[in-house]
Design an enzyme around this catalytic site. Structure first.
Site, PDB file in Angstrom:
ATOM      1  N   CYS A  89       0.903  -1.170   0.000  1.00  0.00           N
ATOM      2  CA  CYS A  89       0.000   0.000   0.000  1.00  0.00           C
ATOM      3  C   CYS A  89       0.928   1.202   0.000  1.00  0.00           C
ATOM      4  O   CYS A  89       1.183   1.803   1.036  1.00  0.00           O
ATOM      5  CB  CYS A  89      -0.888  -0.025   1.238  1.00  0.00           C
ATOM      6  SG  CYS A  89      -2.050  -1.399   1.246  1.00  0.00           S
ATOM      7  N   ALA A  90       1.444   1.543  -1.155  1.00  0.00           N
ATOM      8  CA  ALA A  90       2.666   2.341  -1.220  1.00  0.00           C
ATOM      9  C   ALA A  90       2.477   3.852  -1.254  1.00  0.00           C
ATOM     10  O   ALA A  90       3.356   4.599  -0.840  1.00  0.00           O
ATOM     11  CB  ALA A  90       3.485   1.916  -2.442  1.00  0.00           C
TER      12      ALA A  90
ATOM     13  N   PRO B 138       1.627   7.749  -0.674  1.00  0.00           N
ATOM     14  CA  PRO B 138       2.366   8.481  -1.702  1.00  0.00           C
ATOM     15  C   PRO B 138       3.836   8.087  -1.879  1.00  0.00           C
ATOM     16  O   PRO B 138       4.548   8.705  -2.651  1.00  0.00           O
ATOM     17  CB  PRO B 138       2.262   9.936  -1.217  1.00  0.00           C
ATOM     18  CG  PRO B 138       2.161   9.833   0.272  1.00  0.00           C
ATOM     19  CD  PRO B 138       1.414   8.554   0.552  1.00  0.00           C
TER      20      PRO B 138
ATOM     21  N   LYS C 285       7.550   5.604   2.282  1.00  0.00           N
ATOM     22  CA  LYS C 285       8.281   4.428   2.769  1.00  0.00           C
ATOM     23  C   LYS C 285       8.926   3.668   1.605  1.00  0.00           C
ATOM     24  O   LYS C 285       9.962   3.032   1.789  1.00  0.00           O
ATOM     25  CB  LYS C 285       7.347   3.530   3.588  1.00  0.00           C
ATOM     26  CG  LYS C 285       6.806   4.262   4.813  1.00  0.00           C
ATOM     27  CD  LYS C 285       6.008   3.368   5.721  1.00  0.00           C
ATOM     28  CE  LYS C 285       5.296   4.188   6.805  1.00  0.00           C
ATOM     29  NZ  LYS C 285       4.151   4.977   6.290  1.00  0.00           N
TER      30      LYS C 285
ATOM     31  N   CYS D  40      -1.269   3.840  10.911  1.00  0.00           N
ATOM     32  CA  CYS D  40      -1.126   5.098  11.662  1.00  0.00           C
ATOM     33  C   CYS D  40      -2.374   5.277  12.523  1.00  0.00           C
ATOM     34  O   CYS D  40      -2.890   6.378  12.651  1.00  0.00           O
ATOM     35  CB  CYS D  40      -0.863   6.284  10.745  1.00  0.00           C
ATOM     36  SG  CYS D  40      -2.102   6.517   9.458  1.00  0.00           S
TER      37      CYS D  40
HETATM   38  C1  LIG Z   1      -1.516   4.477   4.849  1.00  0.00           C
HETATM   39  S1  LIG Z   1      -1.510   4.816   3.156  1.00  0.00           S
HETATM   40  C2  LIG Z   1       0.105   4.292   2.703  1.00  0.00           C
HETATM   41  C3  LIG Z   1       1.207   5.306   2.978  1.00  0.00           C
HETATM   42  C4  LIG Z   1       2.524   4.930   2.324  1.00  0.00           C
HETATM   43  N1  LIG Z   1       2.958   3.601   2.711  1.00  0.00           N
HETATM   44  C5  LIG Z   1       3.644   5.912   2.607  1.00  0.00           C
HETATM   45  O1  LIG Z   1       4.446   5.700   3.504  1.00  0.00           O
HETATM   46  O2  LIG Z   1       3.734   6.936   1.911  1.00  0.00           O
HETATM   47  C6  LIG Z   1      -2.518   3.523   2.545  1.00  0.00           C
HETATM   48  C7  LIG Z   1      -2.565   3.370   1.032  1.00  0.00           C
HETATM   49  O3  LIG Z   1      -3.172   2.120   0.770  1.00  0.00           O
HETATM   50  C8  LIG Z   1      -3.851   2.207  -0.470  1.00  0.00           C
HETATM   51  N2  LIG Z   1      -4.775   1.062  -0.480  1.00  0.00           N
HETATM   52  C9  LIG Z   1      -5.923   0.888   0.222  1.00  0.00           C
HETATM   53  N3  LIG Z   1      -6.453  -0.328  -0.023  1.00  0.00           N
HETATM   54  C10 LIG Z   1      -5.617  -0.952  -0.893  1.00  0.00           C
HETATM   55  C11 LIG Z   1      -5.609  -2.218  -1.520  1.00  0.00           C
HETATM   56  N4  LIG Z   1      -6.580  -3.103  -1.296  1.00  0.00           N
HETATM   57  N5  LIG Z   1      -4.593  -2.523  -2.361  1.00  0.00           N
HETATM   58  C12 LIG Z   1      -3.598  -1.613  -2.590  1.00  0.00           C
HETATM   59  N6  LIG Z   1      -3.558  -0.403  -2.033  1.00  0.00           N
HETATM   60  C13 LIG Z   1      -4.545  -0.070  -1.178  1.00  0.00           C
HETATM   61  C14 LIG Z   1      -4.480   3.579  -0.435  1.00  0.00           C
HETATM   62  O4  LIG Z   1      -4.750   4.032  -1.751  1.00  0.00           O
HETATM   63  C15 LIG Z   1      -3.389   4.397   0.273  1.00  0.00           C
HETATM   64  O5  LIG Z   1      -2.578   5.026  -0.682  1.00  0.00           O
END
Ligand SMILES: C[S@@+](CC[C@H](N)C(=O)[O-])C[C@H]1O[C@@H](n2cnc3c(N)ncnc32)[C@H](O)[C@@H]1O
Length: 429
Positions: free
Chosen positions: A249-250, A252, A255, A370
């Site tokens: 879940c990368a 923006p 990480k 978070c």
């Molecule tokens: C907490 S944020 C991630 C922050 C990121 N890891 C960073 O450090 O910048 C969660 C992300 O998960 C994505 N997301 C939610 N459900 C998902 C899924 N089933 N598969 C892939 N991505 C997903 C969302 O679009 C969002 O961008």
């Protein structure tokens, strides 16, 4: 012609509170309509008003016998913003009041201009008494106050206060390109006062926020903006040279870039369900000069994106309520609902179960959120461990508190955002 900042602020609040847009989305729509010199005021107005919303409303209510303003979203927003400006910003009283009255007229609320004038004048003369009930004093919706109290009976007042505090601007230094002491010196030369973080060896905390354009090495990717708690993910996952790493879940991409700074010789796949948000991952990678395989797909459906080769390391930074980052996103208080933590948990568990199947034997998966709600954190991991015989607990960061198989950092703890980490290791078959 540009929009006056108070009028734009009213529209931002209305979009968040009435239409359920995030503050980032609502601000994006108004930012460019406002003259550049007024943008800091727009930001200060909307962040403060959303931080203190119900407390400000309670104060306004003591100053007028009318309550029709509560049913008019634009008038409600204008009064709340005015109340915040009177108490939290340094605008001279006459200017703040006359600009707000002018905004009432521009918003076609001329009939309420007299009432706006009277209420805001009183607010500038004296601060009305604070509400006596705790939820309103901390400006929390009732369900959230109850939920925090239930989860953290002793800590919840400190957690609520931390949620209303101004977060620091924290940077992550790519130490392969510039050692942290040299980075602190370079910042000082530009007049940017900063301190090393006490927890993450990559963290630098600015005394005062500055535009990123003022940061030496930002454009070159030596520095990134990232809270210190989030900087613990990459060292915990600890990818090794040559590893196949999945950042599930990368977006923006904070990480993702850190993973590559930590292990430049790893092969990283950055997945996100949102193609729009994935563009931010690509931008962040390009700025830092790193490469990853970016895929817009649902992590819970590997048939759509997995080539069958297992990953040695997986980061699952799961979608969550964001209850640990309210200080950075005060809109979270008003956008979330009481059943959200319980509603999100099954999706978090499904992601964990699914991604476990693409993890190599002997591999490591870090589950992070978070959030500070146990339903989304230790309960998800405990349920998983109880049913997954080839999973065991891995090491944890030496901060926060142990909760079940994880580590919970509460907001404000050592200056950090609220974060949860669990490290899961798959046995070698
Ligand atoms: C907490 S944020 C991630 C922050 C990121 N890891 C960073 O450090 O910048 C969660 C992300 O998960 C994505 N997301 C939610 N459900 C998902 C899924 N089933 N598969 C892939 N991505 C997903 C969302 O679009 C969002 O961008």
């Amino acid at each position: 012609m540009s929009t006056p900042p108070r009028v734009a602020a009213v529209h931002v609040l209305e979009r968040v509170l009435e239409r359920g847009e995030t503050l980032d989305e609502a601000l994006e729509g108004q930012f460019t309509r406002v003259a550049e010199r007024d943008r800091p005021l727009l930001q200060a107005l909307v962040y403060g008003a959303l931080r203190w919303l119900t407390r400000l409303e309670a104060q306004v209510a003591t100053l007028t016998p009318r309550d029709d303003w509560r049913r008019d979203p634009l008038l409600r927003a204008l009064l709340v913003l005015g109340a915040w400006e009177a108490q939290g910003l340094a605008t001279p009283a006459h200017a703040a009041v006359s600009e707000s009255v002018d905004a009432a007229r521009r918003l076609r609320r001329a009939r309420a201009a007299g009432m706006v004038n009277a209420v805001l004048r009183k607010l500038h003369k004296a601060t009305p008494p604070l509400p006596t009930d705790e939820a309103t004093r901390y400006a929390l919706p009732g369900w959230l106050a109850e939920h925090l109290r239930g989860a953290w009976p002793e800590d919840w007042p400190a957690v609520a206060e931390a949620g209303n505090a101004h977060p620091p601007m924290t940077l992550r230094v790519d130490r392969a390109r510039i050692p942290r002491p040299a980075c602190l010196e370079a910042l000082a030369e530009r007049g940017v006062a900063a301190q090393p973080g006490a927890v993450a060896p990559t963290a630098v905390i600015l005394d005062d926020p500055v535009p990123v354009a003022r940061l030496p090495g930002f454009a070159e990717g030596w520095l990134s903006v990232q809270d210190e708690a989030a900087q613990l993910a990459a060292p915990l996952l600890d990818p090794q040279p040559g590893d196949r790493v999945l950042d599930a879940c990368a977006a923006p991409g904070g990480k993702t870039v850190h993973l590559l700074e930590h292990a430049p010789a790893a092969t990283v796949t950055a997945l996100d369900r949102s193609a729009r948000r994935l563009r931010q991952v690509r931008d962040n990678l390009a700025r830092a000069g790193h490469e990853a395989h970016c895929v817009a797909a649902d992590a819970a459906n590997p048939d759509a994106w997995w080539d069958g080769e297992p990953f040695q390391r997986i980061l699952l930074d799961a979608p969550c309520t964001g209850s640990g980052v309210i200080r950075r996103h005060p809109d979270i208080k008003w956008l979330r609902r009481a059943d959200d933590p319980a509603r999100m948990a099954p999706a978090q568990r499904q992601l964990l179960d699914t991604l476990w199947r693409v993890l190599a034997p002997g591999g490591r998966l870090v589950y992070a959120t978070c959030s500070i709600f146990p339903e989304e954190n230790e309960a998800v991991v405990a349920g998983f461990l109880a049913e997954q015989p080839d999973a065991s607990r891995g090491p944890l960061p030496a901060v926060g508190r142990r909760t079940g198989a994880g580590c919970q950092i509460l907001p404000g703890e050592q200056g950090m955002d609220g974060f949860f980490y669990a490290c899961l290791e798959r046995s070698v078959e």
